[in-house]
Write an enzyme that holds these catalytic residues in place. Sequence first.
Site, PDB file in Angstrom:
ATOM      1  N   GLU A   1      24.138  95.794  39.468  1.00 61.12           N
ATOM      2  CA  GLU A   1      25.361  96.552  39.249  1.00 61.12           C
ATOM      3  C   GLU A   1      25.024  97.999  38.904  1.00 61.12           C
ATOM      4  O   GLU A   1      24.090  98.276  38.145  1.00 61.12           O
ATOM      5  CB  GLU A   1      26.151  95.924  38.093  1.00 61.12           C
ATOM      6  CG  GLU A   1      27.408  96.696  37.714  1.00 61.12           C
ATOM      7  CD  GLU A   1      28.032  96.222  36.411  1.00 61.12           C
ATOM      8  OE1 GLU A   1      29.227  96.492  36.211  1.00 61.12           O
ATOM      9  OE2 GLU A   1      27.324  95.579  35.603  1.00 61.12           O
TER      10      GLU A   1
ATOM     11  N   CYS B   1      28.947  91.314  36.964  1.00 59.77           N
ATOM     12  CA  CYS B   1      28.595  91.295  35.538  1.00 59.77           C
ATOM     13  C   CYS B   1      29.641  90.606  34.662  1.00 59.77           C
ATOM     14  O   CYS B   1      29.701  89.377  34.613  1.00 59.77           O
ATOM     15  CB  CYS B   1      28.353  92.733  35.073  1.00 59.77           C
ATOM     16  SG  CYS B   1      27.470  92.868  33.493  1.00 59.77           S
TER      17      CYS B   1
ATOM     18  N   LYS C   1      35.220  94.925  40.862  1.00 57.41           N
ATOM     19  CA  LYS C   1      35.090  94.272  39.559  1.00 57.41           C
ATOM     20  C   LYS C   1      36.487  94.098  38.975  1.00 57.41           C
ATOM     21  O   LYS C   1      37.287  95.036  38.939  1.00 57.41           O
ATOM     22  CB  LYS C   1      34.214  95.123  38.632  1.00 57.41           C
ATOM     23  CG  LYS C   1      33.838  94.451  37.319  1.00 57.41           C
ATOM     24  CD  LYS C   1      32.836  95.299  36.550  1.00 57.41           C
ATOM     25  CE  LYS C   1      32.359  94.584  35.283  1.00 57.41           C
ATOM     26  NZ  LYS C   1      31.317  95.384  34.580  1.00 57.41           N
TER      27      LYS C   1
END
Length: 355
Positions: free
Chosen positions: A109, A220, A186
Amino acid sequence: MAKKQRDPVLSFQLHNGFEVHGIIPHYLDADHASLGYGIHLVWRNPKVVRSDDNGKRKRYGRRVPDTVRIGTVQYQQRRVASFEEFSEIVRYFVDVVATYKGDFVVFPELFTLQLLSIESREGTPAEAIEAVTEYAEPFRNLMRDLALRHNINIIGGSTPVKEDDGRVRNVAYVFLRDGQVFSQPKIHPTPNEAYWWNITGGSRVTAIETDCGPIGVLVCYDAEFPELTRHLVDQGIQILFVPFCTDERQSYLRVRYCCQARAVENQLFVVMSGNVGNLPKVPNMELQYGQSCILTPCDFPFARDGIAADTTPNAETVAFADLRPETLLTARNSGTVKNLKDRRHDLYTVNWRGQ
């Protein structure tokens, strides 16, 4: 052969073990694009002993035909002088995993934030992120070219992108070796991302069909929300890729433990890729802690500790593993526990309300 050019047929054949024996002139003179030349290829049957090897056969380093080979990059953050220098580092890792006949190479990321070290920009962290968005298009072009040139699928970590609505999102890109490009924003920006970088969350989570089966990507923090993985599993994924970026051990372990839980409760493979090292004077990226890994369910067909591959923390490296999707089907249907099959749909379910 040097991978400086790509041909949709020849590059595929070379990746699958064909050898160039020579060039055939006047093979098809009517084909002006190739000046009439053809390529003479050789494919050696691995089950037939060659006359020049004295009956000895290689018994190491071979792959089972139904495996998926994955290389996850533990990426060292370092200062770079130009986008070209950044490109050379990325190209090196893609070439390494492709040389080892990998099907996927995975990057972390926000590893593109090292591009902020090219020039010293004064300003707020939000302005710094806006500056990185200027590299989004060159980054996509670089990765798509590498996927085609090296005949490998690339999970391109994530990078900040300024979208049509004017908002900045943390977007993961997937570059397939057939030229297709997919994106996965995300969903949950961390408090730091929202406060310092003014990053907005996305609203869709979609499985991606590849030549190795359907996959999913969660960036993440998203891996810490089990509903997202379950939504992807309901779409048929067998491998989940989690690019991550964490600054210290506690943050890393939150992501890792949740990824292991996702592997167990959904009976799927989870691949993590993170940054290591330091990047002074780049806001919110001064410190990195990472230990990339490839995780499995915990049952007899898999590694005894549920870890197919691991790395040394905070050292730049690549971890490889051969994964067999067939073992997932075995575990899901006749494993010691059958988490997916034993769900109580009469009591609970995941209803997606986003895109």
